[in-house]
Design a protein around this motif. Structure first.
Motif: not given
Length: 321
Positions: A2-7, A12-14, A24-29, A139-140
């Motif tokens: 298996k590979k990582f699936n963020h869905r 949490e986005t900033e 400007r858009g979102n950011l994920v740490n 994109s999501d």
């Protein structure tokens, strides 16, 4: 494997904003995601690491027989911590009379160096790391594609490059208005309204830059002075007052009234601190009718178009003289 699936996770986005509050858009740490959702990520990958437990021989055999260790046996031997220790030479916790009595002590998660093997596993399973901004996010998880459809990607790129025309602007505003009327999700509805307000700024900036002479066609040859002029222009178009001043200078009259500036700033800085009841949005105790605001935006663009046409007519007359 298996590979990582963020869905599979609640990521949490900033929100990233510019100095004047434009989005400007979102950011994920992703390092934060790794740290706080480590157990869930490992479970989603079908990887079992029995921290601090004692394993019998069969338990140990099951551990090393996991798919990730079959495909990447170096994880058991090459990632060492606490001196020369690795998964292949874990400590025996007691003296056994027979092979069936063997008890193997699995390391604790907090043991020194364990982070190295977790990082290695996550790397293999393609778990992102570091900080990722809008253009690199799936994109999501992006801010803009949530409110601008895929077929409008080219249009979105054009407004960021200050190529937005009045007709295109009005078509986009009409489409967003229709979507807002149909939308039931509160956050999306507020965000689409904010998109309309930001599009106004892009339109005004585009109109101003289109009117200004290209710096390459001027007599400013000195690199330093060219840079000063460029930075002055950029600084001016980034804020409401600067855009108003430049517009008046180039078109001979002020911009049409924009009664939504306070609403725009409030939504950009804290979109969650507003309340929505159907098409009425309350910000800091003041009610705004969303449809009325959008209609005013359309009227604004009509007035702007008249000023542009009038200036163009005057320019044509001067050229004839």
């Amino acid at each position: 494997m298996k590979k990582f699936n963020h869905r599979d996770f609640d990521i949490e986005t900033e929100l990233i904003t510019t100095r004047d509050g434009s989005i400007r858009g979102n950011l994920v740490n992703w390092d934060t995601v790794r740290r706080f959702q480590e157990e869930d990520i490992l479970e989603s990958l079908d990887i079992y690491l029995p921290w601090g437990e004692e394993l019998d021989l069969w338990g140990y055999m099951e551990f090393i027989d996991q798919q990730i260790f079959r495909e990447y046996p170096e994880l058991l031997t090459e990632y060492k911590y606490d001196g020369d220790f690795s998964f292949e030479n874990m400590r025996f916790s007691q003296v056994a009379k027979s092979i069936y009595d063997i008890s193997i002590e699995f390391p604790a998660r907090e043991d020194y160096g364990i982070d190295n093997i977790i990082d290695a596993i996550f790397e293999i399973c393609e778990v992102p790391k570091g900080t990722m901004e809008e253009e690199d996010l799936p994109s999501d998880l992006q801010f803009w594609p949530s409110f601008i459809s895929d077929e409008d990607n080219d249009f979105y790129i054009s407004i960021t490059e200050h190529e937005l025309k009045v007709n295109d602007f009005q078509a986009k505003i009409k489409k967003l208005k229709d979507e807002i009327i149909q939308e039931r999700d509160e956050l999306k509805k507020k965000s689409m309204l904010l998109t309309c307000l930001i599009l106004v700024e892009s339109l005004v900036t585009s109109v101003i830059l289109d009117k200004m002479p290209n710096i390459d066609s001027t007599n400013i040859k000195d690199i330093y002075h060219r840079k000063v002029v460029q930075e002055s222009i950029i600084s001016s178009v980034r804020n409401h007052a600067g855009r108003n001043k430049l517009f008046s200078q180039y078109f001979g009259e002020p911009l049409p009234q924009q009664s939504w500036i306070s609403l725009r700033n409030s939504l950009a800085h804290d979109i969650g601190n507003s309340k929505l009841n159907k098409n009425i949005i309350n910000v800091h105790g003041k009610d705004y009718n969303i449809i009325s605001v959008i209609d005013k935006i359309t009227n604004f663009s009509n007035e702007l178009s008249k000023i542009i046409d009038k200036t163009a007519d005057c320019s044509d007359e001067n050229n004839m003289i």
